[in-house]
Design a protein around this motif. Sequence first.
Motif, mmCIF file in Angstrom:
data_model
loop_
_atom_site.group_PDB
_atom_site.id
_atom_site.type_symbol
_atom_site.label_atom_id
_atom_site.label_comp_id
_atom_site.label_asym_id
_atom_site.label_seq_id
_atom_site.Cartn_x
_atom_site.Cartn_y
_atom_site.Cartn_z
ATOM 1 N N CYS A 72 0.809 -1.228 0.000
ATOM 2 C CA CYS A 72 0.000 0.000 0.000
ATOM 3 C C CYS A 72 0.832 1.264 0.000
ATOM 4 N N CYS A 73 1.971 1.241 0.660
ATOM 5 C CA CYS A 73 2.815 2.426 0.717
ATOM 6 C C CYS A 73 4.281 2.014 0.808
ATOM 7 N N GLY A 74 4.762 1.441 -0.287
ATOM 8 C CA GLY A 74 6.117 0.924 -0.318
ATOM 9 C C GLY A 74 7.180 1.960 -0.012
ATOM 10 N N SER A 75 7.008 3.170 -0.535
ATOM 11 C CA SER A 75 8.000 4.219 -0.291
ATOM 12 C C SER A 75 8.096 4.556 1.191
ATOM 13 N N CYS A 76 6.946 4.633 1.847
ATOM 14 C CA CYS A 76 6.949 4.931 3.285
ATOM 15 C C CYS A 76 7.585 3.792 4.076
ATOM 16 N N ALA A 77 7.308 2.541 3.682
ATOM 17 C CA ALA A 77 7.868 1.385 4.383
ATOM 18 C C ALA A 77 9.387 1.347 4.228
ATOM 19 N N VAL A 78 9.883 1.596 3.010
ATOM 20 C CA VAL A 78 11.333 1.603 2.780
ATOM 21 C C VAL A 78 11.976 2.730 3.579
ATOM 22 N N CYS A 79 11.373 3.898 3.568
ATOM 23 C CA CYS A 79 11.894 5.034 4.333
ATOM 24 C C CYS A 79 11.951 4.687 5.821
ATOM 25 N N GLN A 80 10.909 4.056 6.326
ATOM 26 C CA GLN A 80 10.865 3.679 7.734
ATOM 27 C C GLN A 80 11.985 2.695 8.075
ATOM 28 N N ASP A 81 12.208 1.717 7.206
ATOM 29 C CA ASP A 81 13.240 0.711 7.471
ATOM 30 C C ASP A 81 14.646 1.294 7.390
ATOM 31 N N VAL A 82 14.913 2.092 6.364
ATOM 32 C CA VAL A 82 16.242 2.704 6.223
ATOM 33 C C VAL A 82 16.498 3.673 7.370
ATOM 34 N N SER A 83 15.481 4.429 7.752
ATOM 35 C CA SER A 83 15.616 5.349 8.893
ATOM 36 C C SER A 83 15.920 4.583 10.178
ATOM 37 N N GLU A 84 15.266 3.450 10.353
ATOM 38 C CA GLU A 84 15.488 2.645 11.553
ATOM 39 C C GLU A 84 16.932 2.150 11.603
ATOM 40 N N LEU A 85 17.440 1.686 10.468
ATOM 41 C CA LEU A 85 18.843 1.254 10.421
ATOM 42 C C LEU A 85 19.781 2.411 10.760
ATOM 43 N N SER A 86 19.480 3.597 10.258
ATOM 44 C CA SER A 86 20.316 4.776 10.534
ATOM 45 C C SER A 86 20.247 5.181 11.998
ATOM 46 N N LYS A 87 19.033 5.243 12.534
ATOM 47 C CA LYS A 87 18.860 5.676 13.920
ATOM 48 C C LYS A 87 19.502 4.726 14.922
ATOM 49 N N ARG A 88 19.537 3.469 14.584
ATOM 50 C CA ARG A 88 20.104 2.491 15.513
ATOM 51 C C ARG A 88 21.583 2.239 15.251
ATOM 52 N N GLY A 89 22.179 3.093 14.409
ATOM 53 C CA GLY A 89 23.624 3.044 14.207
ATOM 54 C C GLY A 89 24.124 1.964 13.279
ATOM 55 N N GLU A 90 23.251 1.386 12.467
ATOM 56 C CA GLU A 90 23.656 0.312 11.568
ATOM 57 C C GLU A 90 24.013 0.803 10.170
ATOM 58 N N LEU A 91 23.657 2.033 9.842
ATOM 59 C CA LEU A 91 23.847 2.528 8.488
ATOM 60 C C LEU A 91 24.058 4.031 8.539
#
Length: 128
Positions: free
Chosen positions: A93-112
């Motif tokens: 339904c909202c692939g762009s939002c899901a990808v943004c959420q996942d990449v942001s999560e990796l960044s915020k948790r210091g993985e990327l």
Amino acid sequence: MSVVPEGSINPMETQGYSAGIFECFKDIPTCLCVCCLSPSLVIGLTQGAIKGNGFDFLSCCCGGIAAYRLRRYVQNKFGIQESEDASMIAIGCCGSCAVCQDVSELSKRGELSLGGQPKGREPMTVKS
């Protein structure tokens, strides 16, 4: 007292995403990358950084499947509980939002880092 097997996630330590799926604008750089470069390209860069090879062409070409795999990777890595159905619906339904959420999560948790490289790793260079 319960014993948690080594390598598994302690259910008492699980938590959700740090931002909701429609809170893309909390991470403007990632949001702009996903919107301007296309989610497939960002998935390819992110999967490549996770695997350590810079860019994952297969993930870039198979956007929906790769987005699902990335989402499940993030959830498993950080103990985020979301059903497989909810993951598929988020991507469908909202692939762009899901990808943004996942990449942001990796960044915020210091993985990327923003450059697509895992933190602590030197940028990849081409040897001649």
